[in-house]
Design an enzyme around this catalytic site. Structure first.
Site, mmCIF file in Angstrom:
data_model
loop_
_atom_site.group_PDB
_atom_site.id
_atom_site.type_symbol
_atom_site.label_atom_id
_atom_site.label_comp_id
_atom_site.label_asym_id
_atom_site.label_seq_id
_atom_site.Cartn_x
_atom_site.Cartn_y
_atom_site.Cartn_z
ATOM 1 N N GLN A 13 0.833 -1.217 0.000
ATOM 2 C CA GLN A 13 0.000 0.000 0.000
ATOM 3 C C GLN A 13 0.866 1.265 0.000
ATOM 4 O OE1 GLN A 13 -3.543 1.459 2.779
ATOM 5 N NE2 GLN A 13 -1.602 1.796 3.810
ATOM 6 N N ALA A 83 8.116 -5.263 4.834
ATOM 7 C CA ALA A 83 8.032 -5.939 6.136
ATOM 8 C C ALA A 83 6.931 -6.980 6.057
ATOM 9 C CB ALA A 83 7.672 -4.943 7.246
ATOM 10 N N GLN A 84 6.961 -7.932 6.961
ATOM 11 C CA GLN A 84 5.777 -8.746 7.239
ATOM 12 C C GLN A 84 4.961 -7.827 8.145
ATOM 13 O OE1 GLN A 84 2.865 -10.179 8.146
ATOM 14 N NE2 GLN A 84 3.866 -10.725 10.058
ATOM 15 N N THR A 126 6.257 2.201 13.787
ATOM 16 C CA THR A 126 4.806 2.021 13.920
ATOM 17 C C THR A 126 4.275 2.325 15.315
ATOM 18 O OG1 THR A 126 3.124 0.262 14.058
ATOM 19 C CG2 THR A 126 5.385 -0.456 14.223
ATOM 20 N N GLU A 128 2.333 0.489 16.790
ATOM 21 C CA GLU A 128 2.300 -0.786 17.528
ATOM 22 C C GLU A 128 3.396 -0.839 18.583
ATOM 23 O OE1 GLU A 128 0.538 -3.983 17.450
ATOM 24 O OE2 GLU A 128 -0.954 -2.563 16.783
ATOM 25 N N TYR A 150 5.434 -8.936 15.876
ATOM 26 C CA TYR A 150 5.613 -7.842 14.904
ATOM 27 C C TYR A 150 6.139 -6.594 15.599
ATOM 28 C CZ TYR A 150 4.149 -3.837 12.014
ATOM 29 O OH TYR A 150 4.117 -2.653 11.311
ATOM 30 N N LYS A 154 9.669 -4.620 15.148
ATOM 31 C CA LYS A 154 9.718 -3.207 14.758
ATOM 32 C C LYS A 154 10.447 -2.367 15.819
ATOM 33 C CE LYS A 154 7.611 -2.733 10.718
ATOM 34 N NZ LYS A 154 8.079 -1.942 9.568
ATOM 35 N N ARG A 185 -5.310 -0.713 0.603
ATOM 36 C CA ARG A 185 -4.983 -1.467 1.807
ATOM 37 C C ARG A 185 -5.188 -2.957 1.543
ATOM 38 N NH1 ARG A 185 -2.127 -1.770 6.473
ATOM 39 N NH2 ARG A 185 -3.220 -0.863 8.251
HETATM 40 P P1 NAP Z 1 2.034 -3.830 3.064
HETATM 41 O O1 NAP Z 1 0.963 -3.344 2.148
HETATM 42 O O2 NAP Z 1 1.859 -5.120 3.780
HETATM 43 O O3 NAP Z 1 3.399 -3.895 2.211
HETATM 44 C C1 NAP Z 1 4.513 -4.603 2.682
HETATM 45 C C2 NAP Z 1 5.534 -4.741 1.565
HETATM 46 O O4 NAP Z 1 6.633 -5.536 2.054
HETATM 47 C C3 NAP Z 1 4.998 -5.479 0.317
HETATM 48 O O5 NAP Z 1 5.564 -4.896 -0.821
HETATM 49 C C4 NAP Z 1 5.533 -6.882 0.509
HETATM 50 O O6 NAP Z 1 5.689 -7.597 -0.686
HETATM 51 C C5 NAP Z 1 6.903 -6.566 1.114
HETATM 52 N N1 NAP Z 1 7.493 -7.709 1.795
HETATM 53 C C6 NAP Z 1 6.942 -8.470 2.764
HETATM 54 N N2 NAP Z 1 7.804 -9.437 3.154
HETATM 55 C C7 NAP Z 1 8.922 -9.280 2.404
HETATM 56 C C8 NAP Z 1 10.154 -9.974 2.340
HETATM 57 N N3 NAP Z 1 10.403 -11.033 3.116
HETATM 58 N N4 NAP Z 1 11.096 -9.550 1.459
HETATM 59 C C9 NAP Z 1 10.833 -8.494 0.658
HETATM 60 N N5 NAP Z 1 9.687 -7.787 0.668
HETATM 61 C C10 NAP Z 1 8.733 -8.174 1.541
HETATM 62 O O7 NAP Z 1 2.348 -2.740 4.193
HETATM 63 P P2 NAP Z 1 2.030 -1.167 4.210
HETATM 64 O O8 NAP Z 1 0.723 -0.952 4.872
HETATM 65 O O9 NAP Z 1 2.306 -0.588 2.890
HETATM 66 O O10 NAP Z 1 3.124 -0.658 5.264
HETATM 67 C C11 NAP Z 1 4.421 -0.268 4.836
HETATM 68 C C12 NAP Z 1 5.364 -0.337 6.022
HETATM 69 O O11 NAP Z 1 4.919 0.539 7.046
HETATM 70 C C13 NAP Z 1 5.479 -1.713 6.673
HETATM 71 O O12 NAP Z 1 6.805 -1.859 7.114
HETATM 72 C C14 NAP Z 1 4.537 -1.634 7.855
HETATM 73 O O13 NAP Z 1 4.960 -2.531 8.872
HETATM 74 C C15 NAP Z 1 4.719 -0.177 8.260
HETATM 75 N N6 NAP Z 1 3.578 0.462 8.905
HETATM 76 C C16 NAP Z 1 2.342 0.429 8.315
HETATM 77 C C17 NAP Z 1 1.288 1.095 8.901
HETATM 78 C C18 NAP Z 1 -0.079 1.093 8.286
HETATM 79 O O14 NAP Z 1 -1.042 1.453 8.995
HETATM 80 N N7 NAP Z 1 -0.214 0.783 6.992
HETATM 81 C C19 NAP Z 1 1.495 1.825 10.099
HETATM 82 C C20 NAP Z 1 2.776 1.864 10.647
HETATM 83 C C21 NAP Z 1 3.817 1.199 10.032
HETATM 84 P P3 NAP Z 1 4.445 -8.426 -1.329
HETATM 85 O O15 NAP Z 1 3.629 -7.406 -2.079
HETATM 86 O O16 NAP Z 1 5.123 -9.401 -2.203
HETATM 87 O O17 NAP Z 1 3.692 -9.050 -0.191
HETATM 88 O O1 G4F Z 2 -6.387 -3.740 10.828
HETATM 89 P P1 G4F Z 2 -5.510 -4.444 11.794
HETATM 90 O O2 G4F Z 2 -5.044 -5.806 11.410
HETATM 91 O O3 G4F Z 2 -4.328 -3.451 12.102
HETATM 92 P P2 G4F Z 2 -3.277 -3.333 13.312
HETATM 93 O O4 G4F Z 2 -3.163 -4.607 14.053
HETATM 94 O O5 G4F Z 2 -3.648 -2.123 14.092
HETATM 95 O O6 G4F Z 2 -1.906 -3.129 12.519
HETATM 96 C C1 G4F Z 2 -1.802 -2.207 11.439
HETATM 97 O O7 G4F Z 2 -1.457 -0.932 11.949
HETATM 98 C C2 G4F Z 2 -0.177 -0.877 12.607
HETATM 99 C C3 G4F Z 2 0.000 0.557 13.112
HETATM 100 O O8 G4F Z 2 -0.602 0.678 14.376
HETATM 101 C C4 G4F Z 2 0.897 -1.246 11.603
HETATM 102 F F1 G4F Z 2 2.116 -1.183 12.200
HETATM 103 C C5 G4F Z 2 0.653 -2.647 11.096
HETATM 104 O O9 G4F Z 2 1.631 -2.955 10.088
HETATM 105 C C6 G4F Z 2 -0.734 -2.717 10.465
HETATM 106 O O10 G4F Z 2 -0.722 -1.923 9.317
HETATM 107 O O11 G4F Z 2 -6.274 -4.608 13.185
HETATM 108 C C7 G4F Z 2 -6.824 -3.494 13.860
HETATM 109 C C8 G4F Z 2 -7.657 -3.973 15.027
HETATM 110 C C9 G4F Z 2 -6.951 -4.982 15.952
HETATM 111 O O12 G4F Z 2 -7.219 -4.613 17.279
HETATM 112 C C10 G4F Z 2 -7.613 -6.311 15.630
HETATM 113 O O13 G4F Z 2 -7.648 -7.238 16.715
HETATM 114 O O14 G4F Z 2 -8.787 -4.675 14.513
HETATM 115 C C11 G4F Z 2 -9.004 -5.834 15.304
HETATM 116 N N1 G4F Z 2 -9.783 -6.787 14.513
HETATM 117 C C12 G4F Z 2 -11.010 -7.282 14.850
HETATM 118 N N2 G4F Z 2 -11.436 -8.160 13.928
HETATM 119 C C13 G4F Z 2 -9.425 -7.359 13.374
HETATM 120 C C14 G4F Z 2 -10.457 -8.225 12.994
HETATM 121 N N3 G4F Z 2 -8.305 -7.193 12.629
HETATM 122 C C15 G4F Z 2 -8.217 -7.912 11.476
HETATM 123 N N4 G4F Z 2 -7.120 -7.740 10.714
HETATM 124 N N5 G4F Z 2 -9.203 -8.785 11.072
HETATM 125 C C16 G4F Z 2 -10.347 -8.983 11.803
HETATM 126 O O15 G4F Z 2 -11.211 -9.772 11.437
#
Ligand code: NAP
Ligand code: G4F
Length: 351
Positions: A13, A83-84, A126, A128, A150, A154, A185
């Site tokens: 994303q 990241a994962q 993050t 988290e 996770y 991080k 997303r």
């Molecule tokens: P995302 O959509 O899950 O994207 C993750 C990316 O990492 C994808 O391109 C994925 O490739 C790649 N990847 C995963 N495992 C890998 C590996 N082993 N080697 C190489 N590439 C790998 O995450 P995002 O929401 O864009 O978030 C971007 C970053 O910000 C992440 O590090 C996440 O932890 C961090 N973050 C996100 C949020 C949020 O709310 N979105 C908030 C705080 C921090 P594939 O496409 O092949 O799976």
């Molecule tokens: O959407 P989530 O999976 O996001 P979460 O766990 O907040 O993590 C995301 O934001 C982080 C930043 O704070 C990033 F670092 C991380 O990489 C990721 O992008 O879950 C949000 C909340 C959790 O409390 C979860 O327990 O939603 C609750 N939830 C309830 N039902 C669910 C579900 N989450 C998911 N994914 N699926 C459900 O069915």
């Protein structure tokens, strides 16, 4: 001369939105992607930028491939977004998560230190990290308390970024971003899971959505606003860490209420709660204080929560309607398995 940026995780994303943002700024954009049997380029195609970026295969657990990506791109800036990133999956795959969301950051920093310490480095940290503690809005001074493999990974990445900055003088900075969402997303995350389900229920493709803990509260912003902050952080005179957040917290129940009301439905008639979606440890509340980012970067969020939910629901409805009419376009939802098909992942300690 064009500036050059390398984005790890360009297929995600944030990676795809950041690539679009940097292209618009005139950057030459390189991005790493994973070698999968079926590559995952739908977001880059959706944004119409697939042909505008240079793609390099790299795997976070493989230092040689990261070295090659940095050598080939010779970037001014690296954005480490790969990241994962799914908290739930980190309980299923803790070792892999520790390696790719944690240790890999040192792999990249070490390559920078050895081959070109002038490269600026952004680390995707993050909210988290704050995990179990919620006394008041979380800013850069609030102590961390990770609650998942996770978040622990991080936390390691956060600190290794600071250590390479302090020890070797690298321009290495953490963006501590709170949840940010968009129509791009991943479907595993709760916001898009809900907006996709609302679209399907509205159009008669499905009846219910199965969820876990709907009492959890998050500070949700719009991903496009947030990728701008990543770039701003690397344009400062000195490297610093910043919280990026809206400062508003909402529960999943509020999200459900808004999303279902957009199609005149009552969410209470369409949800099923299943323990398989509860995590062994939950993060109940996250809400950020981004006053430092406002003061130093001039960053403020532009899209509010209600508007964000509306953008996502409308886009998911548009996609399913287009599909119904026979339109075919790059998209994830059509190949995504119904969640009832996947087996239970872990059992909550509350069971
Ligand atoms: P995302 O959509 O899950 O994207 C993750 C990316 O990492 C994808 O391109 C994925 O490739 C790649 N990847 C995963 N495992 C890998 C590996 N082993 N080697 C190489 N590439 C790998 O995450 P995002 O929401 O864009 O978030 C971007 C970053 O910000 C992440 O590090 C996440 O932890 C961090 N973050 C996100 C949020 C949020 O709310 N979105 C908030 C705080 C921090 P594939 O496409 O092949 O799976
Ligand atoms: O959407 P989530 O999976 O996001 P979460 O766990 O907040 O993590 C995301 O934001 C982080 C930043 O704070 C990033 F670092 C991380 O990489 C990721 O992008 O879950 C949000 C909340 C959790 O409390 C979860 O327990 O939603 C609750 N939830 C309830 N039902 C669910 C579900 N989450 C998911 N994914 N699926 C459900 O069915």
């Amino acid at each position: 001369m064009h500036k050059k940026a390398l984005i790890t995780g360009i297929t995600g994303q944030d990676g795809s939105y950041l690539a679009q943002f940097l292209l618009n700024k005139g950057y030459k954009v390189y991005g790493t992607y994973r070698r999968l049997s079926s590559p995952n380029f739908w977001r880059l195609q959706y944004l119409n930028i697939f042909d505008k970026v240079e793609l390099i295969p790299a795997e976070l657990s493989d230092s040689a491939s990261l070295f090659e990506a940095i050598r080939i791109s010779s970037p001014d800036e690296i954005y480490n977004l790969a990241a994962q990133s799914f908290v739930g999956a980190s309980f299923e795959q803790p070792i892999n998560t520790t390696d790719v969301s944690g240790v890999a950051t040192t792999r990249i920093l070490e390559i920078i230190r050895q081959i070109n310490p002038k490269i600026k480095f952004y680390q995707a940290s993050t909210s988290e990290l704050y995990g179990g503690i919620y006394d008041h809005k979380q800013n850069e001074e609030v102590p961390f308390h990770p609650r998942s493999p996770y978040a622990a990974a991080k936390l390691y990445s956060y600190w290794t970024t600071r250590i390479y900055r302090d020890a070797y003088g690298l321009f290495a900075a953490n963006g501590i971003l709170f949840n940010h969402e968009s129509p791009l997303r991943g479907l595993e995350f709760v916001t898009r899971k809900i907006t996709n389900a609302v679209a399907k229920i509205h159009l008669g493709f499905s009846k219910n959505i199965t969820l876990g803990n709907i009492n959890a509260q998050r500070d949700w912003g719009f991903a496009l606003d947030y990728v701008e902050s990543m770039w701003m952080i690397l344009q400062q005179d000195k490297p610093q860490d910043f919280v990026i957040a809206t400062g508003q917290m909402h529960s999943i129940e509020e999200l459900l209420d808004i999303a279902f009301k957009l199609v005149n439905l009552d969410y209470k008639k369409h949800i099923v709660i299943d323990k398989k979606f509860f995590r062994p440890l939950e993060v109940h509340k996250l809400c950020g204080d981004s006053s430092k980012a406002k003061k130093v970067l001039g960053w403020v969020p532009k899209v509010a929560f209600k508007q964000l939910v509306e953008i996502m629901v409308k886009e998911d409805i548009k996609r399913w309607e287009g599909w119904q009419k026979g339109e075919r376009f790059p998209w994830d939802a059509i190949n995504y398995p119904d969640e009832r098909k996947t087996l239970s992942r872990y059992i909550s300690i509350d069971d």
